[in-house]
Design a protein around this motif. Structure first.
Motif, PDB file in Angstrom:
ATOM      1  N   ALA A  81       0.695  -1.075  -0.107  1.00 58.00           N
ATOM      2  CA  ALA A  81       0.073  -0.097   0.002  1.00 58.00           C
ATOM      3  C   ALA A  81       0.936   1.055  -0.056  1.00 58.00           C
ATOM      4  N   ALA A  82       0.254   2.130  -0.577  1.00 54.47           N
ATOM      5  CA  ALA A  82       0.913   3.501  -0.906  1.00 54.47           C
ATOM      6  C   ALA A  82       1.161   4.333   0.866  1.00 54.47           C
ATOM      7  N   PRO A  83       2.382   4.627   1.197  1.00 58.36           N
ATOM      8  CA  PRO A  83       2.462   5.230   2.650  1.00 58.36           C
ATOM      9  C   PRO A  83       1.440   6.393   2.879  1.00 58.36           C
ATOM     10  N   GLU A  84       0.999   6.331   3.808  1.00 53.05           N
ATOM     11  CA  GLU A  84       0.232   7.718   4.100  1.00 53.05           C
ATOM     12  C   GLU A  84       0.936   8.893   4.336  1.00 53.05           C
ATOM     13  N   THR A  85       0.430  10.056   3.829  1.00 55.01           N
ATOM     14  CA  THR A  85       1.051  11.429   3.948  1.00 55.01           C
ATOM     15  C   THR A  85       0.443  12.044   5.196  1.00 55.01           C
ATOM     16  N   PRO A  86       1.374  12.379   6.009  1.00 53.00           N
ATOM     17  CA  PRO A  86       1.002  13.082   7.082  1.00 53.00           C
ATOM     18  C   PRO A  86       0.251  14.493   7.042  1.00 53.00           C
ATOM     19  N   GLU A  87      -0.790  14.581   7.807  1.00 52.52           N
ATOM     20  CA  GLU A  87      -1.499  15.746   7.552  1.00 52.52           C
ATOM     21  C   GLU A  87      -0.596  17.179   7.989  1.00 52.52           C
ATOM     22  N   THR A  88      -0.947  18.070   6.978  1.00 48.89           N
ATOM     23  CA  THR A  88      -0.033  19.279   7.573  1.00 48.89           C
ATOM     24  C   THR A  88      -1.227  20.290   8.191  1.00 48.89           C
ATOM     25  N   PRO A  89      -0.674  21.168   9.224  1.00 51.97           N
ATOM     26  CA  PRO A  89      -1.539  22.204   9.631  1.00 51.97           C
ATOM     27  C   PRO A  89      -1.789  23.164   8.676  1.00 51.97           C
TER      28      PRO A  89
END
Length: 91
Positions: A81-89
């Protein structure tokens, strides 16, 4: 004639040859005895190996089982699975 017999009796040229013949015979005897001792065990081991190979089923007990694959394992690897991108504030 007496001088010839004395020279023959005192000659030491053939002694080295006799020594080499005895040493060679001892080495051959040692090799044959080692072969006789080891041949029984090797015959037993080869018989066990032959029995194991004849009793095995390559479809179920082959290399695939050795490396951890089973009949349920797919032939192609799963796509990671593609790695999840962290959410940016936001802000």
């Amino acid at each position: 004639m007496l001088e010839l017999i004395r020279n023959f009796a005192a000659a030491e040229d053939g002694i080295v040859t006799v020594d080499w013949v005895w040493m060679t015979a001892a080495c051959v005897a040692l090799g044959l005895s080692a072969t006789l001792v080891l041949s029984g065990g090797m015959n037993d081991l080869s018989g066990e190996l032959q029995g194991s190979l004849l009793a095995s089923n390559p479809d179920t007990e082959g290399f695939a089982t050795f490396v951890g694959r089973t009949n349920d394992t797919p032939d192609t690897p799963e796509t990671p699975a593609a790695p999840e991108t962290p959410e940016t504030p936001e802000g």
